[in-house]
Design a protein around this motif. Structure first.
Motif, short mmCIF file in Angstrom:
data_model
loop_
_atom_site.label_atom_id
_atom_site.label_comp_id
_atom_site.label_asym_id
_atom_site.label_seq_id
_atom_site.Cartn_x
_atom_site.Cartn_y
_atom_site.Cartn_z
N ARG A 34 36.11 55.17 47.91
CA ARG A 34 37.51 55.54 47.73
C ARG A 34 37.80 55.79 46.26
NH1 ARG A 34 42.09 51.88 50.43
NH2 ARG A 34 40.98 52.67 52.25
N ALA A 35 38.56 56.82 45.97
CA ALA A 35 38.95 57.10 44.59
C ALA A 35 39.90 56.01 44.09
CB ALA A 35 39.65 58.47 44.51
N VAL A 36 39.67 55.57 42.86
CA VAL A 36 40.57 54.55 42.30
C VAL A 36 41.84 55.23 41.80
CG1 VAL A 36 38.76 52.92 41.69
CG2 VAL A 36 39.43 54.64 40.04
N PRO A 37 42.97 54.56 41.94
CA PRO A 37 44.22 55.17 41.47
C PRO A 37 44.27 55.26 39.95
CG PRO A 37 44.61 53.00 42.48
CD PRO A 37 43.16 53.28 42.58
N GLY A 39 45.12 54.51 36.30
CA GLY A 39 45.38 53.22 35.68
C GLY A 39 44.44 52.11 36.14
N TRP A 40 43.47 52.45 36.97
CA TRP A 40 42.49 51.49 37.46
C TRP A 40 41.10 51.91 37.05
CZ3 TRP A 40 42.46 47.08 40.73
CH2 TRP A 40 43.73 46.59 41.04
N ARG A 41 40.19 50.96 37.00
CA ARG A 41 38.79 51.28 36.75
C ARG A 41 37.91 50.61 37.82
NH1 ARG A 41 40.21 47.44 33.31
NH2 ARG A 41 38.92 45.63 32.97
N HIS A 42 36.82 51.28 38.13
CA HIS A 42 35.84 50.76 39.09
C HIS A 42 34.52 50.68 38.35
CE1 HIS A 42 32.90 51.84 42.53
NE2 HIS A 42 32.94 50.55 42.36
N VAL A 43 33.93 49.49 38.32
CA VAL A 43 32.64 49.29 37.67
C VAL A 43 31.66 48.79 38.73
CG1 VAL A 43 31.38 48.07 35.86
CG2 VAL A 43 33.78 48.71 35.49
N PRO A 44 30.76 49.68 39.18
CA PRO A 44 29.77 49.23 40.17
C PRO A 44 28.68 48.41 39.50
CG PRO A 44 29.55 51.60 39.74
CD PRO A 44 30.69 51.10 38.90
N GLY A 45 28.33 47.30 40.11
CA GLY A 45 27.25 46.46 39.63
C GLY A 45 26.12 46.43 40.65
N GLU A 46 25.06 45.71 40.33
CA GLU A 46 23.94 45.63 41.27
C GLU A 46 24.33 44.93 42.56
OE1 GLU A 46 20.76 43.76 39.12
OE2 GLU A 46 20.11 45.65 38.26
N THR A 47 25.21 43.94 42.47
CA THR A 47 25.61 43.16 43.62
C THR A 47 27.06 43.41 44.00
OG1 THR A 47 24.11 41.42 42.90
CG2 THR A 47 25.71 40.83 44.57
N TRP A 48 27.92 43.51 43.01
CA TRP A 48 29.37 43.58 43.20
C TRP A 48 29.94 44.92 42.80
CZ3 TRP A 48 31.67 39.50 45.56
CH2 TRP A 48 31.00 38.26 45.53
N LEU A 78 38.01 44.19 53.71
CA LEU A 78 38.01 44.95 52.46
C LEU A 78 39.24 45.86 52.37
CD1 LEU A 78 34.24 45.92 52.07
CD2 LEU A 78 35.49 44.05 50.96
N GLU A 79 39.58 46.50 53.47
CA GLU A 79 40.76 47.37 53.50
C GLU A 79 42.03 46.55 53.21
OE1 GLU A 79 43.01 50.77 53.76
OE2 GLU A 79 40.84 50.69 53.83
N ALA A 80 42.15 45.38 53.82
CA ALA A 80 43.33 44.54 53.60
C ALA A 80 43.42 44.07 52.14
CB ALA A 80 43.28 43.34 54.54
N VAL A 81 42.30 43.70 51.56
CA VAL A 81 42.30 43.25 50.17
C VAL A 81 42.68 44.42 49.24
CG1 VAL A 81 40.81 42.47 48.27
CG2 VAL A 81 40.71 41.33 50.50
N TRP A 82 42.12 45.59 49.47
CA TRP A 82 42.47 46.77 48.66
C TRP A 82 43.98 47.04 48.75
CZ3 TRP A 82 39.62 50.46 45.78
CH2 TRP A 82 40.35 51.61 45.42
#
Length: 187
Positions: A34-37, A39-48, A78-82
């Motif tokens: 999903r595209a982040v809105p 003002g937000w950032r997404h940092v993919p990690g190896e696990t998280w 995950l959808e509810a948390v987002w």
């Protein structure tokens, strides 16, 4: 770099690899795409998969909320948390895919991380209380493993735990490891 031998066995049965390079046979959870809105950032990690508003400063110590879920409830959770965290500007992270979730919940996994699907970072105790109360209702019916290192909130899949960041206080000893410590509210 992850310290667990099993961690590198997820992507391929023959070769060691990280979950980030696992190929098409183990796609990330759908929410990861999903595209982040703005003002937000997404940092993919190896696990998280980490998500946070730009410029958010978390306290050096505070509370975090863990959410557990069965495989059948992962996408719903995950959808509810987002949908809850993003509009409210609350940082969170979740395990990147099913093989990682299965690994951290296996009987050979370290008990300290077992059971966790999502971690939510409220900025203070007032937000902690509100998030717990509201998400408890939203996640009604979701079941997940018990998280041994945490305190369960209500009857659902929410758990709370005090945390200290790496930048927080530590104590040096003449022998043995450095000990992290938390401060009392007065400092």
């Amino acid at each position: 770099m992850h310290e667990s031998y099993e961690f590198y066995c997820l992507a391929d049965r023959t070769f060691y690899e990280t979950p980030a390079n696992r190929g098409a046979q183990h796609p990330d959870f759908a929410l990861s795409g999903r595209a982040v809105p703005d003002g937000w950032r997404h940092v993919p990690g190896e696990t998280w998969m980490h998500y946070a508003p730009d410029g958010l400063k978390l306290p050096a110590q505070g509370w975090k909320i863990h959410v557990s879920a069965r495989l059948t409830d992962v996408e719903r959770t995950l959808e509810a948390v987002w949908e809850y965290c993003v509009p409210r500007g609350i940082a969170f992270k979740f395990l990147r895919n099913e093989p990682v979730l299965v690994m951290v919940n296996s009987k050979a996994a370290p008990r300290g991380s077992s059971g966790k699907l999502v971690t939510i970072y409220p900025t203070d105790e007032a937000q902690l209380e509100l998030v717990l109360k509201e998400l408890d209702g939203i996640l009604q019916g979701v079941e997940g493993p018990y998280i041994l290192s945490d305190l369960r909130y209500g009857e659902g899949p929410l758990f709370i735990r005090r945390y200290t960041t790496a930048a927080a206080k530590s104590s040096c000893r003449t022998a043995g490891p450095v000990l992290r410590s938390t401060s009392e509210p007065a400092g």
